[in-house]
Design a protein around this motif. Structure first.
Motif, PDB file in Angstrom:
ATOM      1  N   ILE A  51      13.747   6.982 -42.746  1.00  0.00           N
ATOM      2  CA  ILE A  51      13.095   7.191 -41.451  1.00  0.00           C
ATOM      3  C   ILE A  51      12.660   5.887 -40.786  1.00  0.00           C
ATOM      4  O   ILE A  51      12.079   5.922 -39.708  1.00  0.00           O
ATOM      5  N   ASP A  86      13.892   3.600 -38.981  1.00  0.00           N
ATOM      6  CA  ASP A  86      14.271   3.285 -37.607  1.00  0.00           C
ATOM      7  C   ASP A  86      14.298   4.502 -36.680  1.00  0.00           C
ATOM      8  O   ASP A  86      14.755   4.396 -35.542  1.00  0.00           O
ATOM      9  N   MET A  87      13.782   5.620 -37.150  1.00  0.00           N
ATOM     10  CA  MET A  87      13.647   6.790 -36.286  1.00  0.00           C
ATOM     11  C   MET A  87      12.369   6.635 -35.468  1.00  0.00           C
ATOM     12  O   MET A  87      11.375   6.100 -35.973  1.00  0.00           O
ATOM     13  N   THR A  88      12.386   7.066 -34.232  1.00  0.00           N
ATOM     14  CA  THR A  88      11.156   6.968 -33.442  1.00  0.00           C
ATOM     15  C   THR A  88      10.163   8.009 -33.937  1.00  0.00           C
ATOM     16  O   THR A  88      10.538   9.047 -34.496  1.00  0.00           O
ATOM     17  N   PHE A  89       8.879   7.700 -33.745  1.00  0.00           N
ATOM     18  CA  PHE A  89       7.853   8.668 -34.130  1.00  0.00           C
ATOM     19  C   PHE A  89       8.016   9.952 -33.337  1.00  0.00           C
ATOM     20  O   PHE A  89       7.776  11.039 -33.856  1.00  0.00           O
ATOM     21  N   ASP A 102      10.868  11.295 -32.409  1.00  0.00           N
ATOM     22  CA  ASP A 102      11.924  12.056 -33.085  1.00  0.00           C
ATOM     23  C   ASP A 102      11.427  12.681 -34.383  1.00  0.00           C
ATOM     24  O   ASP A 102      11.940  13.709 -34.819  1.00  0.00           O
ATOM     25  N   ASP A 143       7.109   1.886 -32.059  1.00  0.00           N
ATOM     26  CA  ASP A 143       7.607   3.256 -31.912  1.00  0.00           C
ATOM     27  C   ASP A 143       8.400   3.781 -33.104  1.00  0.00           C
ATOM     28  O   ASP A 143       8.867   4.918 -33.086  1.00  0.00           O
ATOM     29  N   THR A 144       8.532   2.954 -34.147  1.00  0.00           N
ATOM     30  CA  THR A 144       9.223   3.390 -35.364  1.00  0.00           C
ATOM     31  C   THR A 144       8.366   3.032 -36.576  1.00  0.00           C
ATOM     32  O   THR A 144       7.508   2.135 -36.495  1.00  0.00           O
ATOM     33  N   PRO A 145       8.585   3.696 -37.703  1.00  0.00           N
ATOM     34  CA  PRO A 145       7.870   3.309 -38.917  1.00  0.00           C
ATOM     35  C   PRO A 145       8.084   1.832 -39.272  1.00  0.00           C
ATOM     36  O   PRO A 145       7.137   1.148 -39.677  1.00  0.00           O
ATOM     37  N   ARG A 146       9.293   1.320 -39.097  1.00  0.00           N
ATOM     38  CA  ARG A 146       9.548  -0.096 -39.400  1.00  0.00           C
ATOM     39  C   ARG A 146       8.650  -1.000 -38.561  1.00  0.00           C
ATOM     40  O   ARG A 146       8.055  -1.954 -39.063  1.00  0.00           O
TER      41      ARG A 146
END
Length: 82
Positions: free
Chosen positions: A26, A28-31, A33, A65-68
């Motif tokens: 997850i 690079d998935m946006t929060f 998404d 906006d992403t976990p990373r």
């Protein structure tokens, strides 16, 4: 802070029903998404601040906006504080 630490924080703040979206890769998935809105992220940021002893600027959290991106922010601030 690790990805597993972040998963735990998100689950603690948003509830178990959201945890299924946090499985797998997850980073690079946006929060958005992942099903997390800005309120859930701000609550998570508050918990991170308490748990890690760092101050997270609201604008920086909103931009992460992403976990990373959020992990990079938290880890850079904890490294600077050390």
């Amino acid at each position: 802070m690790t990805l597993d630490d972040l998963r735990g924080t998100l689950i603690a703040c948003a509830g178990e029903e959201e945890s299924a979206a946090l499985n797998g890769d997850i980073l690079d998935m946006t929060f958005e998404d992942l099903g997390y809105d800005s309120l859930a992220l701000m609550e998570s940021a508050s918990k991170i601040e308490r748990d890690y002893g760092v101050a997270l600027p609201e604008e920086a959290v909103a931009d992460a906006d992403t976990p990373r991106a959020l992990l990079a922010l938290v880890n850079s601030l904890t490294a600077a504080a050390a």
